[in-house]
Design a protein around this motif. Structure first.
Motif, PDB file in Angstrom:
ATOM      1  N   LEU A  46      -1.391   5.329   9.004  1.00  0.00           N
ATOM      2  CA  LEU A  46      -1.580   3.807   9.444  1.00  0.00           C
ATOM      3  C   LEU A  46      -0.685   3.016   8.821  1.00  0.00           C
ATOM      4  CD1 LEU A  46      -5.477   4.532  10.389  1.00  0.00           C
ATOM      5  CD2 LEU A  46      -3.573   4.420  11.797  1.00  0.00           C
ATOM      6  N   CYS A  47      -0.509   2.946   7.748  1.00  0.00           N
ATOM      7  CA  CYS A  47       0.368   1.823   6.945  1.00  0.00           C
ATOM      8  C   CYS A  47       1.548   1.882   7.618  1.00  0.00           C
ATOM      9  CB  CYS A  47       0.285   2.040   5.320  1.00  0.00           C
ATOM     10  SG  CYS A  47      -1.467   1.476   4.528  1.00  0.00           S
ATOM     11  N   ALA A  48       2.141   3.242   7.836  1.00  0.00           N
ATOM     12  CA  ALA A  48       3.589   3.171   8.339  1.00  0.00           C
ATOM     13  C   ALA A  48       3.665   2.589   9.717  1.00  0.00           C
ATOM     14  CB  ALA A  48       4.056   4.743   8.286  1.00  0.00           C
ATOM     15  N   ASP A  49       2.682   3.072  10.487  1.00  0.00           N
ATOM     16  CA  ASP A  49       2.576   2.706  11.723  1.00  0.00           C
ATOM     17  C   ASP A  49       2.499   1.007  11.829  1.00  0.00           C
ATOM     18  OD1 ASP A  49       2.657   5.008  12.976  1.00  0.00           O
ATOM     19  OD2 ASP A  49       0.445   5.268  13.504  1.00  0.00           O
ATOM     20  N   ALA A  50       1.703   0.298  10.910  1.00  0.00           N
ATOM     21  CA  ALA A  50       1.747  -1.049  10.961  1.00  0.00           C
ATOM     22  C   ALA A  50       3.046  -1.554  10.843  1.00  0.00           C
ATOM     23  CB  ALA A  50       0.771  -1.835   9.756  1.00  0.00           C
ATOM     24  N   MET A  51       3.888  -1.023   9.870  1.00  0.00           N
ATOM     25  CA  MET A  51       5.146  -1.473   9.398  1.00  0.00           C
ATOM     26  C   MET A  51       6.223  -1.087  10.628  1.00  0.00           C
ATOM     27  SD  MET A  51       4.888  -0.749   5.177  1.00  0.00           S
ATOM     28  CE  MET A  51       6.498  -0.063   5.414  1.00  0.00           C
ATOM     29  N   GLU A  52       6.212  -0.031  11.055  1.00  0.00           N
ATOM     30  CA  GLU A  52       7.318   0.473  11.891  1.00  0.00           C
ATOM     31  C   GLU A  52       6.959   0.260  13.329  1.00  0.00           C
ATOM     32  OE1 GLU A  52       7.737   4.665  11.032  1.00  0.00           O
ATOM     33  OE2 GLU A  52       7.920   4.306   9.134  1.00  0.00           O
ATOM     34  N   ASN A  53       5.810   0.362  13.595  1.00  0.00           N
ATOM     35  CA  ASN A  53       5.509   0.264  15.372  1.00  0.00           C
ATOM     36  C   ASN A  53       4.802  -1.106  15.589  1.00  0.00           C
ATOM     37  OD1 ASN A  53       6.589   2.751  15.447  1.00  0.00           O
ATOM     38  ND2 ASN A  53       4.847   3.774  14.596  1.00  0.00           N
ATOM     39  N   GLY A  54       4.064  -1.990  14.766  1.00  0.00           N
ATOM     40  CA  GLY A  54       3.456  -2.964  15.017  1.00  0.00           C
ATOM     41  C   GLY A  54       2.022  -2.756  15.463  1.00  0.00           C
ATOM     42  N   ASP A  94      -3.929  10.858   3.360  1.00  0.00           N
ATOM     43  CA  ASP A  94      -2.841  11.125   4.662  1.00  0.00           C
ATOM     44  C   ASP A  94      -3.263  10.036   5.667  1.00  0.00           C
ATOM     45  OD1 ASP A  94      -1.858  13.572   3.340  1.00  0.00           O
ATOM     46  OD2 ASP A  94      -3.399  14.846   4.069  1.00  0.00           O
ATOM     47  N   ASN A  95      -4.349   9.926   6.136  1.00  0.00           N
ATOM     48  CA  ASN A  95      -4.708   8.778   7.165  1.00  0.00           C
ATOM     49  C   ASN A  95      -4.107   7.160   6.729  1.00  0.00           C
ATOM     50  OD1 ASN A  95      -5.758   8.247   9.732  1.00  0.00           O
ATOM     51  ND2 ASN A  95      -7.356   6.992   8.738  1.00  0.00           N
ATOM     52  N   ALA A  96      -4.341   6.893   5.731  1.00  0.00           N
ATOM     53  CA  ALA A  96      -3.720   5.650   5.051  1.00  0.00           C
ATOM     54  C   ALA A  96      -2.158   5.631   5.019  1.00  0.00           C
ATOM     55  CB  ALA A  96      -4.365   5.471   3.593  1.00  0.00           C
ATOM     56  N   ARG A  97      -1.611   6.867   4.663  1.00  0.00           N
ATOM     57  CA  ARG A  97      -0.120   6.700   4.955  1.00  0.00           C
ATOM     58  C   ARG A  97       0.399   6.416   6.173  1.00  0.00           C
ATOM     59  NH1 ARG A  97       2.904  11.389   1.456  1.00  0.00           N
ATOM     60  NH2 ARG A  97       2.537  12.174   3.530  1.00  0.00           N
ATOM     61  N   TYR A 132       2.021   1.939  -3.315  1.00  0.00           N
ATOM     62  CA  TYR A 132       0.907   2.760  -4.128  1.00  0.00           C
ATOM     63  C   TYR A 132       0.858   4.136  -3.675  1.00  0.00           C
ATOM     64  CZ  TYR A 132      -0.458  -1.207  -6.941  1.00  0.00           C
ATOM     65  OH  TYR A 132      -0.648  -2.349  -7.816  1.00  0.00           O
ATOM     66  N   LEU A 133       0.574   4.345  -2.292  1.00  0.00           N
ATOM     67  CA  LEU A 133       0.457   5.704  -2.097  1.00  0.00           C
ATOM     68  C   LEU A 133       1.548   6.729  -2.261  1.00  0.00           C
ATOM     69  CD1 LEU A 133      -0.839   4.632   1.484  1.00  0.00           C
ATOM     70  CD2 LEU A 133      -2.146   6.146  -0.081  1.00  0.00           C
ATOM     71  N   HIS A 134       2.661   6.238  -2.439  1.00  0.00           N
ATOM     72  CA  HIS A 134       4.035   7.127  -2.818  1.00  0.00           C
ATOM     73  C   HIS A 134       4.101   7.164  -4.091  1.00  0.00           C
ATOM     74  CE1 HIS A 134       5.378   8.116   1.166  1.00  0.00           C
ATOM     75  NE2 HIS A 134       5.194   7.005   1.457  1.00  0.00           N
ATOM     76  N   PHE A 135       4.183   6.094  -5.032  1.00  0.00           N
ATOM     77  CA  PHE A 135       4.571   6.246  -6.438  1.00  0.00           C
ATOM     78  C   PHE A 135       3.333   5.926  -7.450  1.00  0.00           C
ATOM     79  CE2 PHE A 135       8.050   4.330  -3.695  1.00  0.00           C
ATOM     80  CZ  PHE A 135       8.994   5.241  -3.706  1.00  0.00           C
ATOM     81  N   ARG A 136       2.390   5.471  -7.090  1.00  0.00           N
ATOM     82  CA  ARG A 136       1.231   5.109  -8.026  1.00  0.00           C
ATOM     83  C   ARG A 136      -0.111   5.782  -7.908  1.00  0.00           C
ATOM     84  NH1 ARG A 136       0.864  -0.247  -9.850  1.00  0.00           N
ATOM     85  NH2 ARG A 136       0.070   0.808 -11.671  1.00  0.00           N
ATOM     86  N   TRP A 137      -0.281   6.739  -6.850  1.00  0.00           N
ATOM     87  CA  TRP A 137      -1.444   7.294  -6.464  1.00  0.00           C
ATOM     88  C   TRP A 137      -1.719   8.437  -7.542  1.00  0.00           C
ATOM     89  CZ3 TRP A 137      -4.096   4.865  -3.209  1.00  0.00           C
ATOM     90  CH2 TRP A 137      -5.135   5.129  -2.897  1.00  0.00           C
ATOM     91  N   PRO A 138      -3.131   8.583  -7.749  1.00  0.00           N
ATOM     92  CA  PRO A 138      -3.701   9.453  -8.768  1.00  0.00           C
ATOM     93  C   PRO A 138      -3.336  10.899  -8.184  1.00  0.00           C
ATOM     94  CG  PRO A 138      -5.344   7.927  -8.330  1.00  0.00           C
ATOM     95  CD  PRO A 138      -4.061   7.442  -7.573  1.00  0.00           C
ATOM     96  N   ALA A 139      -3.945  11.851  -8.852  1.00  0.00           N
ATOM     97  CA  ALA A 139      -3.358  13.223  -8.125  1.00  0.00           C
ATOM     98  C   ALA A 139      -4.419  13.574  -6.908  1.00  0.00           C
ATOM     99  CB  ALA A 139      -3.659  14.316  -9.375  1.00  0.00           C
ATOM    100  N   HIS A 140      -5.612  12.967  -7.275  1.00  0.00           N
ATOM    101  CA  HIS A 140      -6.476  13.487  -5.936  1.00  0.00           C
ATOM    102  C   HIS A 140      -5.854  12.697  -4.503  1.00  0.00           C
ATOM    103  CE1 HIS A 140     -10.021  14.507  -3.753  1.00  0.00           C
ATOM    104  NE2 HIS A 140     -10.104  13.345  -3.042  1.00  0.00           N
ATOM    105  N   ARG A 141      -5.516  13.696  -3.546  1.00  0.00           N
ATOM    106  CA  ARG A 141      -4.959  13.269  -2.532  1.00  0.00           C
ATOM    107  C   ARG A 141      -5.561  13.999  -1.335  1.00  0.00           C
ATOM    108  NH1 ARG A 141       1.474  12.259  -3.926  1.00  0.00           N
ATOM    109  NH2 ARG A 141       0.851  10.676  -5.517  1.00  0.00           N
ATOM    110  N   GLY A 142      -6.461  13.443  -0.504  1.00  0.00           N
ATOM    111  CA  GLY A 142      -7.404  13.944   0.666  1.00  0.00           C
ATOM    112  C   GLY A 142      -6.875  13.418   1.901  1.00  0.00           C
ATOM    113  N   ALA A 166       0.712  -1.149   0.019  1.00  0.00           N
ATOM    114  CA  ALA A 166      -0.056  -0.029   0.062  1.00  0.00           C
ATOM    115  C   ALA A 166       0.855   1.284  -0.116  1.00  0.00           C
ATOM    116  CB  ALA A 166      -0.990   0.064   1.131  1.00  0.00           C
ATOM    117  N   MET A 167       1.867   1.250   0.860  1.00  0.00           N
ATOM    118  CA  MET A 167       2.813   2.440   0.956  1.00  0.00           C
ATOM    119  C   MET A 167       3.421   2.562  -0.588  1.00  0.00           C
ATOM    120  SD  MET A 167       2.687   3.991   3.679  1.00  0.00           S
ATOM    121  CE  MET A 167       4.259   4.639   3.964  1.00  0.00           C
TER     122      MET A 167
END
Length: 83
Positions: free
Chosen positions: A54-62, A49-52, A35-45, A32-33
């Motif tokens: 929470l995905c980072a928290d799942a990978m970094e902080n368990g 931001d919340n998905a970025r 996609y969020l960083h490299f493949r995401w369409p122009a619309h970013r709301g 998901a990260m």
């Protein structure tokens, strides 16, 4: 030092469609990260931001992996790419 957990997977994949391409399976917070960083369409709301976060928290902080999946789905709906 933070250790990234790239081996964490969701119970079921999220299918996205970017542009006119085929549906693609996103199987983990790490996927998901990408996609969020490299493949995401122009619309970013707010959901993007919340998905970025929470995905980072799942990978970094368990943090809960399925919570990150739900946030990613909301971001996909927001960007109209959920298949």
């Amino acid at each position: 030092m933070t250790t990234l957990r790239n081996d964490v997977r969701w119970l079921s994949p999220v299918f996205v469609r970017i542009g006119y391409g085929a549906a693609e399976a996103v199987r983990s917070p790490h996927d998901a990260m990408n996609y969020l960083h490299f493949r995401w369409p122009a619309h970013r709301g707010r959901a993007f931001d919340n998905a970025r976060t929470l995905c980072a928290d799942a990978m970094e902080n368990g943090k809960p992996c399925e919570t990150a999946r739900e946030a990613f789905i909301r971001a996909c709906v927001e960007a109209s790419i959920l298949d």
